[in-house]
Design a protein around this motif. Structure first.
Motif, short mmCIF file in Angstrom:
data_model
loop_
_atom_site.label_atom_id
_atom_site.label_comp_id
_atom_site.label_asym_id
_atom_site.label_seq_id
_atom_site.Cartn_x
_atom_site.Cartn_y
_atom_site.Cartn_z
N VAL A 149 0.89 4.31 -2.69
CA VAL A 149 0.55 5.69 -2.28
C VAL A 149 1.67 6.66 -2.70
O VAL A 149 1.41 7.71 -3.30
N VAL B 299 1.74 7.12 -6.54
CA VAL B 299 0.66 7.99 -7.03
C VAL B 299 1.00 9.45 -6.72
O VAL B 299 0.86 10.35 -7.57
N TYR B 300 1.51 9.70 -5.52
CA TYR B 300 1.88 11.06 -5.15
C TYR B 300 2.98 11.60 -6.09
O TYR B 300 2.93 12.74 -6.55
N THR C 168 8.63 2.21 4.57
CA THR C 168 8.57 1.19 3.50
C THR C 168 9.91 0.47 3.42
O THR C 168 9.99 -0.76 3.35
N VAL D 14 0.85 -1.20 0.00
CA VAL D 14 0.00 0.00 0.00
C VAL D 14 0.88 1.26 0.00
O VAL D 14 0.64 2.21 -0.75
N LEU D 15 1.94 1.23 0.81
CA LEU D 15 2.80 2.42 0.89
C LEU D 15 3.47 2.74 -0.45
O LEU D 15 3.51 3.90 -0.86
N LEU E 146 7.03 8.02 5.19
CA LEU E 146 6.41 6.87 4.50
C LEU E 146 7.47 6.06 3.76
O LEU E 146 7.50 4.83 3.80
#
Ligand code: PFF
Length: 463
Positions: free
Chosen positions: A180, A183-184, A322, A176-177, A318
């Protein structure tokens, strides 16, 4: 089949633990760098083809041998052919060497996570921050010991209650990280002093578009070899780890499916790592900003995070969390493989074995962590680079031993025990081994030749 007390509870536990081993710093700091250096999409296509052929062959061999023999590297090779015990010992030595420095790298990552959590993002972006950190004689040791201690604690708790339990929550969160952050990264944009706008999307296209400019036969070969060496480091093959993990898989698990899932997980995370790192570096530092290895993670990226302004601290947290997950799950697999071999050799229990190994590796990790201060050395390696203690260990294990072991093991499986040793295991639970023909051709003909070339190249004999 001999009864073993250590087992993964089922397919999911095995796949996530094996993916945990496979996904590591290789995915985060080497794959994106190679993709940017080796023609973007061109590298991606070559890598993908290799995963489905060559990577699949080596991964299948390791896992099937593990499950069939129910042993780790030394026992497994001895069981296959007693005369080949030496190959088992060589294979066992790879994690023994990797373990000397993996917790040190894990410690560096943990330190950076702490730096971002405590709001020191700007300090971390300073030019000499990383150099002065690793050349200090206390901080890198403390973080390496901490990382080593956590790894040992998890392995101490066993296969199902330690490794599987941790992998089952860590790997989904890791996935998930990366999504995310990727996408950022795509949404980033930056206007430079000349008024030119750089966007994450442009960086993403730079990553995806195959670049054939200046492609010669020699360059193509170089890309192929880069992809190949990355691939088997990334899949954690030819170091006995997947043999050990394979030995913990229950007979009813469909290995075909499990292997596909491990490959998809590892390659997926590598691809996503590229999608989170390349656009971000592209936006703030251009195409020249991509460093390799530690310099990417500890020097280039902190500068990128700092350029993101306030959001940078959050993205930094984040990212380093990760990276901790990726490194910890790999480090666990390295220690587990050493532990399992030792338990078989010395007939000792898990707890005692882990305690003794931890004591040894806490000391060794401290020495390697001091390799940039008290124990600083400069050694010219046969591939032309100059390295400190950590690089020397890395060079011997990854550039010399792994290709050599892979070469010998393809000869052993392809020509001596014959591919049916593996094929029978793949079909054991009544499943169809779909890529059987491909496997036979790869293990007997293609893989040995490729491994021989890779061995010549990575030892500096070729190119
Ligand atoms: N496969 C891991 C990566 O891609 O970073 C690296 C690795 C894990 C290497 C475990 C060695 C190892 F024993």
């Amino acid at each position: 089949m001999e009864k073993k007390s250590n087992h993964f509870s089922g397919q999911l536990g095995f796949v996530l633990a094996a993916a945990g081993s496979a996904v590591g710093v290789g995915n985060l700091w080497r794959f994106p760098y190679l993709a940017a250096k080796d023609g973007g999409g061109l590298f991606l296509i070559i890598y993908l083809i290799l995963v489905l052929t060559f990577g699949f062959t080596l991964l299948t061999s390791d896992i099937a041998i593990g499950r069939r023999t129910q042993k780790s590297a030394i026992g497994a090779y001895t069981q296959m052919r007693p005369k080949w015990k030496f190959l088992g010992i060589l294979t066992f030595l790879v994690p023994v060497l990797i373990m000397t420095y993996y917790a040190v790298i894990g410690g560096w990552i943990t330190k950076y996570a702490v730096v971002y959590v405590t709001g020191q993002a700007q300090a971390a972006a300073a030019d000499d921050y990383f150099t002065s950190f690793i050349s200090s004689s206390t901080s890198p040791v403390i973080f390496a010991l901490l990382f080593m201690g956590v790894t040992a604690f998890i392995v101490y708790n066993g296969v199902e209650k330690g490794i599987e339990k941790v992998s089952k929550w860590m790997m989904p969160i890791l996935l998930v990280l990366v999504v995310v952050i990727a996408v950022y990264s795509l949404t980033l944009s930056y206007t430079d002093a000349s008024g030119q706008v750089h966007t994450g999307w442009q960086g993403f296209l730079y990553y995806l578009k195959p670049d054939f400019k200046g492609l010669t036969v020699q360059r193509f070969l170089q890309i192929l070899l880069d992809a190949m060496s990355q691939l088997f480091f990334s899949l954690s093959v030819s170091m006995g780890i997947m043999i050990t993990y394979g030995s913990y898989v229950k007979p009813e698990v469909n290995l075909n499916k499990a292997i596909n899932q491990i490959e998809i997980f590892d390659t997926g995370v590598a691809f996503l790592a590229g999608a989170m790192i390349i656009p971000a570096v592209y936006v703030f530092s251009g195409t020249e900003g991509m460093g390799a290895g530690p310099s990417l993670m500890f020097i280039s990226l902190p500068k990128v995070f700092s350029a993101m302004g306030k959001a940078g601290t959050f993205v930094g947290i984040l990212f380093f969390v990760t990276a901790i997950f990726a490194t910890l799950s790999s480090c666990i697999s390295v220690l587990e493989s050493i532990t399992a071999n030792c338990m078989e050799i010395f007939h000792t229990g898990r707890k005692k074995t882990v305690l003794v190994l931890s004591a040894i590796y806490l000391a060794v990790s401290a020495v390697i962590a001091l390799g940039y201060s008290i124990f600083y050395v400069e050694v010219k390696l046969p591939n032309g680079s100059v390295g400190q203690l950590l690089d020397i260990m890395d060079y011997i294990s990854n550039s010399v031993m792994m290709p050599f072991i892979a070469l010998l093991s393809t000869i052993l499986i392809g020509w001596i025990v014959t591919p049916y040793y593996v094929i029978d295991e793949m079909e054991r639970s009544g499943d169809k081994f779909r890529r059987k023909k491909l496997y036979r051709v790869m293990i007997r003909f293609v893989a040995p030749v490729m491994m021989f070339i890779l061995f010549l190249q990575s030892t500096g004999i070729l190119f």
